[in-house]
Design a protein around this motif. Structure first.
Motif, PDB file in Angstrom:
ATOM      1  N   ARG A 157     -15.391  53.877  67.236  1.00  0.00           N
ATOM      2  CA  ARG A 157     -16.655  54.256  66.371  1.00  0.00           C
ATOM      3  C   ARG A 157     -17.002  52.765  65.798  1.00  0.00           C
ATOM      4  O   ARG A 157     -16.394  51.912  66.054  1.00  0.00           O
ATOM      5  N   ALA A 158     -18.352  52.928  65.965  1.00  0.00           N
ATOM      6  CA  ALA A 158     -19.161  51.642  65.794  1.00  0.00           C
ATOM      7  C   ALA A 158     -19.615  51.563  64.287  1.00  0.00           C
ATOM      8  O   ALA A 158     -20.319  52.791  63.690  1.00  0.00           O
ATOM      9  N   PRO A 159     -19.815  50.416  63.687  1.00  0.00           N
ATOM     10  CA  PRO A 159     -20.540  50.307  62.245  1.00  0.00           C
ATOM     11  C   PRO A 159     -22.218  50.416  62.757  1.00  0.00           C
ATOM     12  O   PRO A 159     -22.794  50.217  63.651  1.00  0.00           O
ATOM     13  N   ASN A 160     -22.749  50.591  61.289  1.00  0.00           N
ATOM     14  CA  ASN A 160     -24.088  50.615  61.683  1.00  0.00           C
ATOM     15  C   ASN A 160     -24.697  49.029  61.558  1.00  0.00           C
ATOM     16  O   ASN A 160     -25.004  48.727  60.521  1.00  0.00           O
ATOM     17  N   ALA A 161     -24.376  48.493  62.768  1.00  0.00           N
ATOM     18  CA  ALA A 161     -24.771  47.070  62.711  1.00  0.00           C
ATOM     19  C   ALA A 161     -25.415  46.609  64.020  1.00  0.00           C
ATOM     20  O   ALA A 161     -25.106  47.324  64.984  1.00  0.00           O
ATOM     21  N   VAL A 162     -26.061  45.399  64.008  1.00  0.00           N
ATOM     22  CA  VAL A 162     -26.657  44.822  65.424  1.00  0.00           C
ATOM     23  C   VAL A 162     -26.207  43.499  65.398  1.00  0.00           C
ATOM     24  O   VAL A 162     -26.036  42.770  64.575  1.00  0.00           O
ATOM     25  N   ARG A 163     -26.197  43.008  66.786  1.00  0.00           N
ATOM     26  CA  ARG A 163     -26.088  41.634  67.172  1.00  0.00           C
ATOM     27  C   ARG A 163     -27.355  40.896  67.429  1.00  0.00           C
ATOM     28  O   ARG A 163     -28.047  41.608  68.346  1.00  0.00           O
ATOM     29  N   ILE A 164     -27.808  39.714  66.557  1.00  0.00           N
ATOM     30  CA  ILE A 164     -29.040  39.206  66.973  1.00  0.00           C
ATOM     31  C   ILE A 164     -28.538  37.823  67.767  1.00  0.00           C
ATOM     32  O   ILE A 164     -28.257  36.893  67.068  1.00  0.00           O
ATOM     33  N   ALA A 165     -29.051  37.723  68.899  1.00  0.00           N
ATOM     34  CA  ALA A 165     -28.879  36.535  69.681  1.00  0.00           C
ATOM     35  C   ALA A 165     -30.019  35.389  69.439  1.00  0.00           C
ATOM     36  O   ALA A 165     -30.881  35.992  69.318  1.00  0.00           O
ATOM     37  N   VAL A 166     -29.438  34.023  69.506  1.00  0.00           N
ATOM     38  CA  VAL A 166     -30.429  33.071  69.412  1.00  0.00           C
ATOM     39  C   VAL A 166     -31.376  33.138  70.630  1.00  0.00           C
ATOM     40  O   VAL A 166     -30.534  32.775  71.684  1.00  0.00           O
ATOM     41  N   ASN A 167     -32.571  32.854  70.758  1.00  0.00           N
ATOM     42  CA  ASN A 167     -33.316  32.696  71.990  1.00  0.00           C
ATOM     43  C   ASN A 167     -33.856  31.314  72.023  1.00  0.00           C
ATOM     44  O   ASN A 167     -34.960  31.074  71.284  1.00  0.00           O
ATOM     45  N   GLY A 168     -33.392  30.354  72.451  1.00  0.00           N
ATOM     46  CA  GLY A 168     -34.030  28.857  72.781  1.00  0.00           C
ATOM     47  C   GLY A 168     -34.821  28.453  73.596  1.00  0.00           C
ATOM     48  O   GLY A 168     -35.555  27.507  73.710  1.00  0.00           O
ATOM     49  N   HIS A 169     -35.152  29.972  74.322  1.00  0.00           N
ATOM     50  CA  HIS A 169     -36.206  29.944  75.092  1.00  0.00           C
ATOM     51  C   HIS A 169     -37.774  29.891  74.796  1.00  0.00           C
ATOM     52  O   HIS A 169     -38.848  29.643  75.356  1.00  0.00           O
ATOM     53  N   VAL A 170     -37.845  30.625  73.509  1.00  0.00           N
ATOM     54  CA  VAL A 170     -39.216  30.481  72.724  1.00  0.00           C
ATOM     55  C   VAL A 170     -39.167  29.520  71.575  1.00  0.00           C
ATOM     56  O   VAL A 170     -38.044  29.244  71.351  1.00  0.00           O
ATOM     57  N   SER A 171     -40.305  29.401  71.269  1.00  0.00           N
ATOM     58  CA  SER A 171     -40.633  28.300  70.000  1.00  0.00           C
ATOM     59  C   SER A 171     -40.054  28.950  68.896  1.00  0.00           C
ATOM     60  O   SER A 171     -39.700  30.012  68.553  1.00  0.00           O
ATOM     61  N   LEU A 172     -39.639  27.977  67.824  1.00  0.00           N
ATOM     62  CA  LEU A 172     -38.999  28.243  66.676  1.00  0.00           C
ATOM     63  C   LEU A 172     -39.998  29.131  65.964  1.00  0.00           C
ATOM     64  O   LEU A 172     -39.714  29.849  65.230  1.00  0.00           O
ATOM     65  N   ASN A 173     -41.460  29.101  65.986  1.00  0.00           N
ATOM     66  CA  ASN A 173     -42.514  29.799  65.313  1.00  0.00           C
ATOM     67  C   ASN A 173     -42.502  31.104  66.012  1.00  0.00           C
ATOM     68  O   ASN A 173     -42.386  32.175  65.413  1.00  0.00           O
ATOM     69  N   ARG A 174     -42.442  31.453  67.162  1.00  0.00           N
ATOM     70  CA  ARG A 174     -42.199  32.546  67.878  1.00  0.00           C
ATOM     71  C   ARG A 174     -40.929  33.392  67.282  1.00  0.00           C
ATOM     72  O   ARG A 174     -40.758  34.663  67.021  1.00  0.00           O
ATOM     73  N   LEU A 218     -25.444  39.459  56.173  1.00  0.00           N
ATOM     74  CA  LEU A 218     -25.596  38.842  57.334  1.00  0.00           C
ATOM     75  C   LEU A 218     -24.353  38.024  57.673  1.00  0.00           C
ATOM     76  O   LEU A 218     -23.675  37.393  56.580  1.00  0.00           O
ATOM     77  N   ASN A 219     -23.549  37.986  58.987  1.00  0.00           N
ATOM     78  CA  ASN A 219     -22.522  37.081  59.146  1.00  0.00           C
ATOM     79  C   ASN A 219     -23.062  36.150  60.217  1.00  0.00           C
ATOM     80  O   ASN A 219     -23.499  36.405  61.067  1.00  0.00           O
ATOM     81  N   TRP A 220     -23.029  34.823  59.868  1.00  0.00           N
ATOM     82  CA  TRP A 220     -23.521  33.638  60.580  1.00  0.00           C
ATOM     83  C   TRP A 220     -22.842  32.373  60.432  1.00  0.00           C
ATOM     84  O   TRP A 220     -22.203  32.247  59.568  1.00  0.00           O
ATOM     85  N   ALA A 221     -22.876  31.564  61.297  1.00  0.00           N
ATOM     86  CA  ALA A 221     -22.478  29.980  61.402  1.00  0.00           C
ATOM     87  C   ALA A 221     -23.361  29.209  61.971  1.00  0.00           C
ATOM     88  O   ALA A 221     -23.988  29.577  63.078  1.00  0.00           O
ATOM     89  N   PRO A 222     -23.482  27.931  61.526  1.00  0.00           N
ATOM     90  CA  PRO A 222     -24.593  27.115  62.295  1.00  0.00           C
ATOM     91  C   PRO A 222     -24.388  26.828  63.683  1.00  0.00           C
ATOM     92  O   PRO A 222     -25.225  26.541  64.589  1.00  0.00           O
ATOM     93  N   ASP A 223     -23.099  27.036  63.953  1.00  0.00           N
ATOM     94  CA  ASP A 223     -22.878  26.411  65.494  1.00  0.00           C
ATOM     95  C   ASP A 223     -22.531  27.620  66.108  1.00  0.00           C
ATOM     96  O   ASP A 223     -21.413  27.788  67.357  1.00  0.00           O
ATOM     97  N   VAL A 224     -22.828  29.048  65.691  1.00  0.00           N
ATOM     98  CA  VAL A 224     -22.370  30.356  66.569  1.00  0.00           C
ATOM     99  C   VAL A 224     -24.071  30.766  67.082  1.00  0.00           C
ATOM    100  O   VAL A 224     -24.957  30.839  66.046  1.00  0.00           O
ATOM    101  N   PRO A 225     -24.040  30.904  68.344  1.00  0.00           N
ATOM    102  CA  PRO A 225     -25.327  31.363  68.760  1.00  0.00           C
ATOM    103  C   PRO A 225     -25.906  32.763  68.637  1.00  0.00           C
ATOM    104  O   PRO A 225     -26.773  33.274  69.288  1.00  0.00           O
TER     105      PRO A 225
END
Length: 467
Positions: free
Chosen positions: A429-446, A384-391
């Motif tokens: 050519r694309a790698p076998n990867a996906v982008r997961i965007a943050v959805n702040g419109h739903v609750s953290l639990n959801r 997983l590639n991520w950063a706390p200030d990247v959505p």
């Protein structure tokens, strides 16, 4: 709060979480629970009603998603202030139609910002615009009239390493995509210009290039971004006029291009006399390195917006040219659309000059960071590639999963995300990867529940042999 609860839930048809949610909803409607009232912790209410904590949590999540409750990390759950009926209707019918019909549906296509106060601030500014001088609503926009707005934007951008910058260098645009199109209109010449992009890149680069009838060619990337040797090789074969990059937050991989690599890219661009177009729209935090406009002031173009730090709804963006090309960029805007509508420009001035706006932007970043941490806590065992200030997060799929198959499997689980294929050129050519965007419109639990469902999929790749 105690007065609304029986000793235990009454015997009635329907799920227990529905009874809990209905009880709270009725208490809010009849004002037994007033705005700001704090609800009991999940475990405490579950014990009192003799039901499971999961049942109470589900009821709280439903009401939070409806906008009746507000969950604040570390503080608890509160009765939320009422929303505008008109905005509620738009919200439910357009943005959250599927998510309201099916609580398991969560869209992770594009980042959705949590509201931490920007809506109230924008409404306040809109009220001030409504009371402005009548001439604001009766005249064409002019460059002189926009000077106060540009000065505010210059101050807003003053902490970024953009090189020498004055208000005269700033062109207000209708969001980042309009800014890219405007830059291309200014740079590209000839019947069939050529634009270079990263092998995996923001689709808006390609769309803007296509509008200008440009040929779009991909450049090989590594973990630091554009490979300078690959860029040099392509430029020896093809006389491109511009190269598009996202060095602070590369979309979709989230990688960051360090200073030394940026200098190498500048050297190649100078050798082949190519313009560098920098898309800075996904950066939410501080810039870590000098921009290409600072490193190569004679050929660095910069595009940014407020879409990822305040709201994408207003379509407010900024395009900045190299100093000697500022007049050319202004002409492109004036010939194309005269400029932003004057009421929108005034809204921009009021919003970005308000000292509370920077605080709100900081709170947006922190809130989105909470969602990122939830995702990392659940999916951190994978590549997983991520950063706390990247959505968004970039997930390289484990063996056994193809990106298209994983995206389809996730959609069957009610989760929509973007496959790497959507960011590759048609012949790339694309790698076998996906982008997961943050959805702040739903609750953290959801949101966390959606991450758990993704983890279950990742742990169970399909075992199929095709012939």
């Amino acid at each position: 709060m105690d007065t609304i609860w029986p000793e235990s839930l009454p015997r009635a048809k329907g799920a227990k979480y529905t009874l809990v949610a209905d009880t709270i909803r009725k208490a809010i409607e009849n004002k037994t629970l007033e705005v700001g009232a704090k609800l009991p912790p999940v475990r405490e209410l579950a014990y009192r009603l003799r039901i499971t904590p999961g049942t109470v949590a589900r009821a709280y999540t439903i009401l939070t998603d409806e906008g009746l409750l507000l969950a604040e990390v570390g503080r608890g759950t509160f009765v939320a202030p009422p929303k505008s009926p008109i905005l509620d209707d738009v919200w439910s019918r357009q943005l959250h139609l599927l998510e309201e019909k099916n609580e398991n549906h969560v869209s992770l296509f594009s980042p959705r910002l949590a509201d931490v106060g920007q809506v109230a601030l924008i409404r306040e500014c809109l009220q001030k615009v409504a009371k402005a001088d009548p001439w604001l609503f009766l005249n064409y926009p002019t460059r002189d009239a926009y000077k106060p707005m540009r000065q505010v934007v210059a101050e807003w951008l003053s902490d970024l390493p953009l090189g020498a910058l004055t208000h005269d260098d700033i062109v207000l645009t209708h969001g980042g995509q309009n800014g890219l199109c405007l830059v291309f209109q200014t740079i590209l010449q000839g019947a069939k210009p050529v634009v270079l992009v990263e092998d995996l890149s923001y689709a808006g680069f390609r769309r803007a290039g296509e509008l200008m009838r440009a040929e779009v060619i991909g450049i090989r990337m590594d973990k630091w971004g554009v490979d300078p040797d690959a860029m040099d090789h392509v430029l020896r074969q093809t006389p491109a006029q511009a190269v598009c990059v996202s060095p602070e937050v590369q979309n979709p991989t989230g990688l960051h291009t360090p200073l030394e690599r940026r200098k190498e890219i500048v050297e190649v661009a100078r050798r082949h006399n190519v313009q560098i177009v920098e898309d800075d729209c996904y950066r939410m935090g501080e810039a870590r390195e000098p921009s290409f406009r600072a490193l190569a002031p004679e050929r660095g173009w910069h595009v940014s917006s407020i879409s990822k730090i305040l709201t994408p709804a207003l379509r407010i963006g900024f395009a900045i040219a190299p100093r000697e090309r500022s007049a050319d960029l202004r002409r492109s805007a004036e010939y194309g659309y005269f400029g932003l509508a004057q009421p929108l420009a005034e809204l921009t001035r009021l919003l970005l000059s308000d000292p509370r706006t920077r605080e709100v932007a900081s709170d947006v970043r922190k809130r989105m960071g909470e969602y990122v941490r939830v995702a990392v806590n659940v999916l951190g065992g994978f590549d997983l590639n991520w950063a706390p200030d990247v959505p968004f997060l970039w997930l390289n799929l484990p063996a056994g999963w193809r990106s298209a198959a994983f995206s389809r499997a996730a959609e069957r689980e009610g989760i929509q995300l973007r496959s790497a294929d959507e960011f590759a050129l048609r012949d790339g050519r694309a790698p076998n990867a996906v982008r997961i965007a943050v959805n702040g419109h739903v609750s953290l639990n959801r949101f966390e529940n959606a991450m758990v469902r993704l983890r279950t999929l990742l742990d169970n790749p399909p075992e199929q042999i095709s012939v």
